[in-house]
Design a protein around this motif. Structure first.
Motif, PDB file in Angstrom:
ATOM      1  N   GLU A 339     -12.964  24.709  22.719  1.00  0.00           N
ATOM      2  CA  GLU A 339     -11.591  24.095  22.284  1.00  0.00           C
ATOM      3  C   GLU A 339     -10.442  25.028  22.888  1.00  0.00           C
ATOM      4  OE1 GLU A 339     -10.703  22.543  18.453  1.00  0.00           O
ATOM      5  OE2 GLU A 339     -12.770  21.463  18.466  1.00  0.00           O
ATOM      6  N   ILE A 340      -9.660  24.556  23.754  1.00  0.00           N
ATOM      7  CA  ILE A 340      -8.405  25.409  24.200  1.00  0.00           C
ATOM      8  C   ILE A 340      -7.087  24.536  23.887  1.00  0.00           C
ATOM      9  CG2 ILE A 340      -9.938  26.552  26.185  1.00  0.00           C
ATOM     10  CD1 ILE A 340      -8.569  24.422  28.069  1.00  0.00           C
ATOM     11  N   GLY A 363     -22.956  22.854  31.765  1.00  0.00           N
ATOM     12  CA  GLY A 363     -22.974  21.454  30.594  1.00  0.00           C
ATOM     13  C   GLY A 363     -22.334  21.666  29.671  1.00  0.00           C
ATOM     14  N   VAL A 364     -21.345  22.687  29.258  1.00  0.00           N
ATOM     15  CA  VAL A 364     -20.486  22.720  28.050  1.00  0.00           C
ATOM     16  C   VAL A 364     -19.183  21.790  28.242  1.00  0.00           C
ATOM     17  CG1 VAL A 364     -19.087  24.291  26.874  1.00  0.00           C
ATOM     18  CG2 VAL A 364     -21.286  25.153  27.704  1.00  0.00           C
ATOM     19  N   GLY A 365     -18.711  21.290  27.162  1.00  0.00           N
ATOM     20  CA  GLY A 365     -17.417  20.465  27.226  1.00  0.00           C
ATOM     21  C   GLY A 365     -16.255  21.262  26.917  1.00  0.00           C
ATOM     22  N   ILE A 366     -15.010  20.449  27.453  1.00  0.00           N
ATOM     23  CA  ILE A 366     -13.684  21.063  27.211  1.00  0.00           C
ATOM     24  C   ILE A 366     -12.920  20.209  26.418  1.00  0.00           C
ATOM     25  CG2 ILE A 366     -11.744  21.724  28.475  1.00  0.00           C
ATOM     26  CD1 ILE A 366     -13.847  23.808  29.022  1.00  0.00           C
ATOM     27  N   VAL A 367     -12.262  20.800  25.298  1.00  0.00           N
ATOM     28  CA  VAL A 367     -11.493  20.015  24.419  1.00  0.00           C
ATOM     29  C   VAL A 367     -10.038  20.358  24.410  1.00  0.00           C
ATOM     30  CG1 VAL A 367     -11.378  18.983  22.187  1.00  0.00           C
ATOM     31  CG2 VAL A 367     -13.605  19.596  23.148  1.00  0.00           C
ATOM     32  N   ILE A 368      -9.141  19.579  24.388  1.00  0.00           N
ATOM     33  CA  ILE A 368      -7.874  19.954  24.323  1.00  0.00           C
ATOM     34  C   ILE A 368      -7.320  20.160  22.874  1.00  0.00           C
ATOM     35  CG2 ILE A 368      -5.440  19.960  24.862  1.00  0.00           C
ATOM     36  CD1 ILE A 368      -7.188  20.699  27.315  1.00  0.00           C
ATOM     37  N   ASP A 369      -7.098  21.136  22.196  1.00  0.00           N
ATOM     38  CA  ASP A 369      -6.928  21.066  20.917  1.00  0.00           C
ATOM     39  C   ASP A 369      -5.339  20.912  20.621  1.00  0.00           C
ATOM     40  OD1 ASP A 369      -7.387  21.232  18.261  1.00  0.00           O
ATOM     41  OD2 ASP A 369      -7.442  23.782  18.060  1.00  0.00           O
ATOM     42  N   ASP A 370      -5.126  20.553  19.260  1.00  0.00           N
ATOM     43  CA  ASP A 370      -3.534  20.457  18.955  1.00  0.00           C
ATOM     44  C   ASP A 370      -2.820  19.615  20.071  1.00  0.00           C
ATOM     45  OD1 ASP A 370      -4.064  21.943  16.704  1.00  0.00           O
ATOM     46  OD2 ASP A 370      -3.402  23.819  17.911  1.00  0.00           O
ATOM     47  N   PHE A 371      -3.358  18.646  20.706  1.00  0.00           N
ATOM     48  CA  PHE A 371      -2.806  17.782  21.679  1.00  0.00           C
ATOM     49  C   PHE A 371      -1.361  17.078  21.283  1.00  0.00           C
ATOM     50  CE2 PHE A 371      -1.870  14.207  24.337  1.00  0.00           C
ATOM     51  CZ  PHE A 371      -1.945  14.730  25.595  1.00  0.00           C
ATOM     52  N   GLY A 372      -0.300  17.326  22.186  1.00  0.00           N
ATOM     53  CA  GLY A 372       1.140  16.868  22.069  1.00  0.00           C
ATOM     54  C   GLY A 372       1.907  17.584  21.370  1.00  0.00           C
ATOM     55  N   THR A 373       1.551  19.077  21.092  1.00  0.00           N
ATOM     56  CA  THR A 373       2.716  19.799  20.697  1.00  0.00           C
ATOM     57  C   THR A 373       3.085  21.097  21.677  1.00  0.00           C
ATOM     58  OG1 THR A 373       0.913  21.307  19.754  1.00  0.00           O
ATOM     59  CG2 THR A 373       1.900  19.661  18.193  1.00  0.00           C
ATOM     60  N   PRO A 385     -10.935  19.061  34.651  1.00  0.00           N
ATOM     61  CA  PRO A 385     -12.176  18.288  34.147  1.00  0.00           C
ATOM     62  C   PRO A 385     -12.056  18.548  32.340  1.00  0.00           C
ATOM     63  CG  PRO A 385     -12.765  20.314  34.940  1.00  0.00           C
ATOM     64  CD  PRO A 385     -11.372  20.301  35.384  1.00  0.00           C
ATOM     65  N   ILE A 386     -11.603  17.375  31.885  1.00  0.00           N
ATOM     66  CA  ILE A 386     -11.556  17.607  30.318  1.00  0.00           C
ATOM     67  C   ILE A 386     -12.411  16.136  29.731  1.00  0.00           C
ATOM     68  CG2 ILE A 386     -10.053  17.196  28.254  1.00  0.00           C
ATOM     69  CD1 ILE A 386      -7.711  18.452  30.368  1.00  0.00           C
ATOM     70  N   ASP A 387     -13.097  16.596  28.594  1.00  0.00           N
ATOM     71  CA  ASP A 387     -13.703  15.842  28.036  1.00  0.00           C
ATOM     72  C   ASP A 387     -13.223  14.966  26.899  1.00  0.00           C
ATOM     73  OD1 ASP A 387     -16.414  16.283  29.438  1.00  0.00           O
ATOM     74  OD2 ASP A 387     -15.789  18.245  28.880  1.00  0.00           O
ATOM     75  N   LYS A 388     -12.541  15.643  26.005  1.00  0.00           N
ATOM     76  CA  LYS A 388     -12.150  15.352  24.785  1.00  0.00           C
ATOM     77  C   LYS A 388     -10.531  15.735  24.391  1.00  0.00           C
ATOM     78  CE  LYS A 388     -15.339  15.222  21.574  1.00  0.00           C
ATOM     79  NZ  LYS A 388     -16.208  15.689  20.344  1.00  0.00           N
ATOM     80  N   ILE A 389      -9.822  15.111  23.666  1.00  0.00           N
ATOM     81  CA  ILE A 389      -8.480  15.631  23.106  1.00  0.00           C
ATOM     82  C   ILE A 389      -8.518  15.305  21.698  1.00  0.00           C
ATOM     83  CG2 ILE A 389      -7.179  15.285  25.419  1.00  0.00           C
ATOM     84  CD1 ILE A 389      -6.141  12.889  24.208  1.00  0.00           C
ATOM     85  N   LYS A 390      -7.889  16.289  20.920  1.00  0.00           N
ATOM     86  CA  LYS A 390      -7.510  16.232  19.508  1.00  0.00           C
ATOM     87  C   LYS A 390      -6.197  16.015  19.193  1.00  0.00           C
ATOM     88  CE  LYS A 390     -10.255  18.863  17.011  1.00  0.00           C
ATOM     89  NZ  LYS A 390     -11.182  20.307  16.367  1.00  0.00           N
TER      90      LYS A 390
END
Length: 489
Positions: A339-340, A363-373, A385-390
């Motif tokens: 999570e970045i 093979g490791v996933g990339i997640v955007i943490d605190d999205f929108g702030t 290359p992003i896999d998921k957003i929080k």
């Protein structure tokens, strides 16, 4: 023309003085070299502004005058925000040109009796000697702050910078040069924590906070040596299956005396002092081992999310640590998500892309943490290359009652799904929030409705109808993952 003359006696055979020999030679170059050396001792080589030595001499003299006459003396320490990015992305030659032009700009926007000095790196000091009141100082500093963000052309690039300014005024902010500069520096860091292109006056309470951070940093270093840092986990629920599909690893600090230090206190201190590199490595290695254990007990692969700070992300040894953590723990790379935050995309895009692509190649996933702030541009969602957003908890908190937050959440979910990204709702605490996210197609959720962050012991499996913990059983049992673990927000 300066000359140097040497005279020697001329003696006869009997030793009597018969004449004189005079030799004169041009010493212009030597005098110029001596003058240059004296100048460099007091002025910055790059910007030709007074340096620290000259600043200290001038400020000492101004303060002696102030003690006799009562005139005002104020010091403003000016730090250019994110200057390192200019050097890293455009080169040091552009950074040097920018400093020269910024120095000239500062001189253009100060009073005739003010002194502008280069304090070092991307820091400048403004000394105001005819400032009679804090209000006058603020007006003059605001003039400087308004001028700094004007675009500057350097090396074919248009650059816009902001600055953070700390203010201290004689005698309340310090009665000697060293104290005034130290207190202005303390106030400057407070300005950086607030908002860019702003100023803060020094207040005595800032010293207590600064000393507290220093003490906390020393205590954290000892805590890392004494194994006082533990890893807790907050579960993530799939809204499609209602099953636990992953956990987020979170650092927790419990002192030897049994007291706990909240993460929002020690994580920023770790960031500021570089201890986040060591702390992050500890969390990553421990979490990978624990994820293997939990997956074995659950009977299915559990996703593991680990936060990565910008300082870790740019550390040259971090990728090696990542590979070692996966290899030593035996955790399949596909189960790990890093999570970045959005701010990382404001760094050098080429470096960010290289690191993310290397991580993804493992093979490791990339997640955007605190999205929108954070980062204002959404272009990075298509470039990286992003896999998921929080979705940040601040939007989830009022999603049911605040139409504005609801619109933002709806837009994020639709946009993410259009890009093929998984969406996680953070900070879910009520059944209404869960129902809203479920109805809008949010993929996963986490929050106190299901479980706070708990220790590995609190994460041990309990019975569930089909052998796996579900959102329903977690709610009914006040979280089946909480055996023996107190809740920690």
């Amino acid at each position: 023309m300066p000359v140097n003359e040497a005279i020697a006696l001329i003696r006869g055979e009997a030793g009597e003085v018969s004449g004189f020999l005079s030799v004169a030679y041009d010493i212009t170059q030597r005098r110029e070299a001596e003058s240059l050396i004296r100048h460099l001792a007091h002025f910055d080589f790059l910007t030709d502004l007074p340096n620290r030595t000259k600043l200290a001499e001038r400020l000492d003299a101004d303060l002696r005058t102030a003690s006799r006459t009562g005139q005002g003396v104020a010091v403003a320490l000016i730090d250019l925000d994110h200057f390192k990015r200019v050097n890293d992305s455009l080169g040091h030659h552009v950074g040097d040109e920018l400093l020269v032009k910024m120095a000239a700009r500062l001189q253009q926007h100060v009073g005739p009796h003010d002194l502008v000095a280069r304090f070092g790196g991307d820091e400048f000091v403004l000394v105001m000697i005819d400032a009679m009141s804090p209000a006058q100082v603020q007006r003059r500093v605001m003039t400087v702050l308004d001028a700094i963000p004007e675009p500057i052309e350097c090396g074919g690039h248009e650059i816009i910078l902001t600055a953070s300014v700390g203010l201290a005024m004689y005698p309340f902010g310090g009665q000697d040069a060293m104290t005034l500069l130290k207190h202005a520096d303390t106030a400057m860091y407070q300005a950086k924590l607030a908002t860019r292109n702003s100023f803060r006056w020094f207040e005595p309470a800032m010293l207590a906070e600064s000393n507290d951070k220093l003490a906390l940093a020393a205590a954290l270093r000892r805590a890392l040596d004494r194994d006082e840092i533990d890893v807790h986990y907050q579960i993530q629920i799939s809204l499609d299956s209602d099953k636990v599909v992953g956990v987020e690893a979170l650092a927790r600090w419990r002192r030897c005396d049994g007291t706990s230090v909240p993460p929002d206190r020690f994580i920023p201190v770790a960031e500021d002092n570089g201890l986040i590199i060591r702390l992050g490595e500890l969390v990553l290695r421990q979490a990978c081992r624990d994820a293997v254990s939990l997956s074995a007990e659950l009977g299915y692969p559990l996703k593991l999310a680990v936060n990565v700070s910008p300082r870790q992300f740019h550390d040259r040894n971090w990728l090696r640590v990542l590979r070692q953590a996966l290899t030593e723990s035996g955790l399949p790379a596909e189960q790990l998500e890093l999570e970045i935050t959005e701010g990382i995309f404001m760094e050098d895009p080429r470096e960010v892309i290289d690191v993310i692509q290397t991580v993804r190649s493992l093979g490791v996933g990339i997640v955007i943490d605190d999205f929108g702030t954070g980062f204002s541009s959404l272009a990075y969602l298509t470039r990286f290359p992003i896999d998921k957003i929080k979705i940040d908890r601040s939007f989830i908190n009022e999603v049911v009652s605040d139409p504005a937050d609801a619109v933002i959440v709806n837009a994020i979910i639709v946009m993410a799904h259009a890009l093929g990204l998984v969406v996680v709702g953070e900070g879910v605490e009520t059944i209404e929030q869960e129902a809203y996210l479920r109805a809008r197609g949010c993929d996963e959720v986490q929050g106190f409705r299901y479980s706070p962050a708990v220790s590995l012991r609190g994460c041990r499996r309990r019975s569930a109808p089909d052998g796996a913990p579900t959102a329903r059983t977690l709610n009914r049992q006040n979280s089946s993952w909480l055996r023996g673990s107190p809740p920690m927000r």
